[in-house]
Each structure stands twice: as C-alpha cells, then as structure tokens.
Design an enzyme around this catalytic site. Sequence first.
Site, PDB file in Angstrom:
ATOM      1  CB  THR A 178      39.583  40.645  34.456  1.00 22.96           C
ATOM      2  OG1 THR A 178      40.223  39.416  34.208  1.00 22.96           O
ATOM      3  CG2 THR A 178      38.903  40.671  35.768  1.00 22.96           C
ATOM      4  NE  ARG A 206      44.372  31.291  35.657  1.00 23.73           N
ATOM      5  CZ  ARG A 206      43.996  32.538  35.457  1.00 23.73           C
ATOM      6  NH1 ARG A 206      42.729  32.836  35.263  1.00 23.73           N
ATOM      7  NH2 ARG A 206      44.882  33.510  35.441  1.00 23.73           N
ATOM      8  CB  VAL A 207      40.770  30.001  40.864  1.00 25.66           C
ATOM      9  CG1 VAL A 207      40.186  31.282  41.441  1.00 25.66           C
ATOM     10  CG2 VAL A 207      39.705  28.898  40.836  1.00 25.66           C
ATOM     11  CG  ASP A 209      43.959  38.619  39.183  1.00 22.54           C
ATOM     12  OD1 ASP A 209      43.550  37.948  38.201  1.00 22.54           O
ATOM     13  OD2 ASP A 209      44.046  39.851  39.160  1.00 22.54           O
ATOM     14  NE  ARG A 231      51.231  35.017  33.653  1.00 23.82           N
ATOM     15  CZ  ARG A 231      51.077  33.697  33.697  1.00 23.82           C
ATOM     16  NH1 ARG A 231      49.888  33.149  33.521  1.00 23.82           N
ATOM     17  NH2 ARG A 231      52.119  32.923  33.906  1.00 23.82           N
ATOM     18  N   GLY A 232      46.647  37.058  35.901  1.00 25.97           N
ATOM     19  CA  GLY A 232      46.239  36.831  37.279  1.00 25.97           C
ATOM     20  C   GLY A 232      47.299  36.176  38.136  1.00 25.97           C
TER      21      GLY A 232
HETATM   22  N1  GLY Z   1      42.969  38.639  35.750  1.00 24.95           N
HETATM   23  C1  GLY Z   1      42.115  37.600  35.430  1.00 24.95           C
HETATM   24  C2  GLY Z   1      42.708  36.297  35.386  1.00 24.95           C
HETATM   25  O1  GLY Z   1      43.920  36.137  35.357  1.00 24.95           O
HETATM   26  O2  GLY Z   1      41.966  35.342  35.362  1.00 24.95           O
END
Ligand code: GLY
Length: 330
Positions: A178, A206-207, A209, A231-232
């Site tokens: 990101t 899937r959305v 963070d 890792r969101g």
């Molecule tokens: N940090 C971005 C995501 O997990 O989508």
Amino acid sequence: MRMGSPVIIASERGEVGLVEAMRALRAGGSAMDAVEIALRAAEANEADHYVGVGGIPNLLGEVELDASIMDGSTLAAGAVGAVTGFPHPITIARAVCEQLPQHAMLVGRGAERFADECAIPRGTTLTEEAVRLWKEGLTPEALDEAERTQGAGETAYRRSVLARIQAMEPPHRHPWGTINVIALDGAGRLCTGVSTSGYPWKYPGRVGDSAVIGAGNYCDGRYGGAACTGRGELAIRAGTARTVVDGLADGLSPEEACVTALERTMSLADPFRAQVRTLCLTADGQHAGAATVTGATYGLMTGDHTEPEFLPRAVISNHFFIGVETGSQP
Ligand code: GLY
C-alpha cells in the site's frame, strides 16, 4: 497568516508523487491537495502492482481498490472500499470527505455510483502484466478451475485459491504494498492518505485497513497523522494508525509511537504472518517510521528538498506471533 515550512512523507514507492506534491505545497496548496496529488501519481504507476492501475486482481481476476483520506484540522474523513473501474480511488475518497459529510465510507457499487455523480473519470485498472502475475501466482489446479469456470464462485476454485493465499510467502521480497502519504502544509494543516489494491487473489469484497479510519489511516492535527502498510487484517484488529496518534498525544516521540503501535499490532495471533509498517508525521513536522524488517525506508521532502530523501525506519524485534506456529519470519 504566517506560513511555516511544508513537509511531506511517503511509504516505499510513494516517492513517485512527492516532487509534484511538494511543488503544490510550496505554491500554497493544502495538505489535502498534496496528499491527493502524490497518491494519484502512485495510482497511475503501472509498475507498482499493489495500488491503482496495474494492481494485481482479486480471486476472480478483478482489480478492487481501497483508499482513504483524513483531514487533521477537522478530523473529517472519506474512504472507499472494493471500488472497480476507477483508477483513482483517492479522488473518490476525497469527494466522500468533502461532498458527502453525512458519510465517511462508501464501498463497491455505491462508491462507483457516487464517483459517477461527481464526474470522476472511469478508466482501465487491469493491465496485461498484472494478469500475468495473477496467473503466475495461481496453482495449476486453481488456474485450470478459473479458466473452466471464469472463477464464478466455484467452491473448488475458491478453496484452492484461498489455500494458495494462505500458503503464499509473505511478499516481503517484492516491491509490494500500500502507499501512505502524510503532508503538513504551510498553514500548519495535516492530512493523511492511503491507497491500495490490497492483497493479490484476495476474496472479492475484502476491504483492508487502507479504507478503515483508525486502522490504516488516522490524523489529528493537534498531534500528528499516521498510516500503515502491510497486513491490513492486523492493523484493523489492532487499530494501529489510531494507536500511533494516541502515542503522540501521550507524549511519545514519533519513533516511539510508531514502534509501540507496531509492537502491539504484531503481538496478535495471525496465521498469515506478513509484515506491517507504521509511519507518522507530527503537527510540528517531526517524522518516523517502523517496520518488522531491516532495510525498510520512507521518503521525505521538506521545502528545502529538490528530490525525495530516503530515511530508515526503526525495526522492531519482538514480532513473533502469540498462539500460532510461527514458521519462518519475513
Ligand atoms: N494494508 C493494505 C491491505 O491490507 O489491504
């Protein structure tokens, strides 16, 4: 009004937009203008396969984008999740913030409808290179299933692809992730923005963070702005960006705030074991970043820089995961 010196920072590969964003800040543009300019450049960068155009698609081969923006002066925020067919989700997020103040987040078809109403241009987001990388990452069984069913939600296909995601090496060796941008303008306003295509092969809808205020993005002009990459799901569970800003409010230095929030985040049990990184910029222009690996950096431009300078992030050591088999660490 007395003008101060502007500052802008970005996570890895966010530097593509910093020169143009700093030009806008020097010309008196707002922190929000600068964040949008920098993130649009990252979203347009086809060589980056984890944001905007060229992002690696989801399980069904569709590019779904998330983004958010937060104004530290008002704590107003706008976010979009799982948007398809628009190359610049950060512009839609800003429109949500500024033109739809009764809401803070729109997802999917609703976000796309709103973008059309705002006359935000549609465009192609899937590139040939991203399709190639998407196919390369699938097992032969998953690819076969995808080609036979067009990935139309077949159970076997879903299982094999989700198994593929679970087994995949956390993508720490690749130019992944990101993009975070945080700006402080000459009038002392802070703004934080985040944009991503999320995990390759992710489950549709899937959305992460990046679209969740408090998780991947938080900005309070009294203290600072913070944002996350990696890792969101962990950043959502830990409220990581908000934790960084809370640390600043409690008097921690930027580095202490980034490190403390990251340590708390990485103490959560998580079978996927991928990295998280934190980044922050304070209301008086101090900045820092933290990571779980050595060699991680962030880009900086102040009014004195003609090009981005790269600074090291602090490294946390205690990021083993409680309650799961840790296996090899990234
Ligand atoms: N940090 C971005 C995501 O997990 O989508």
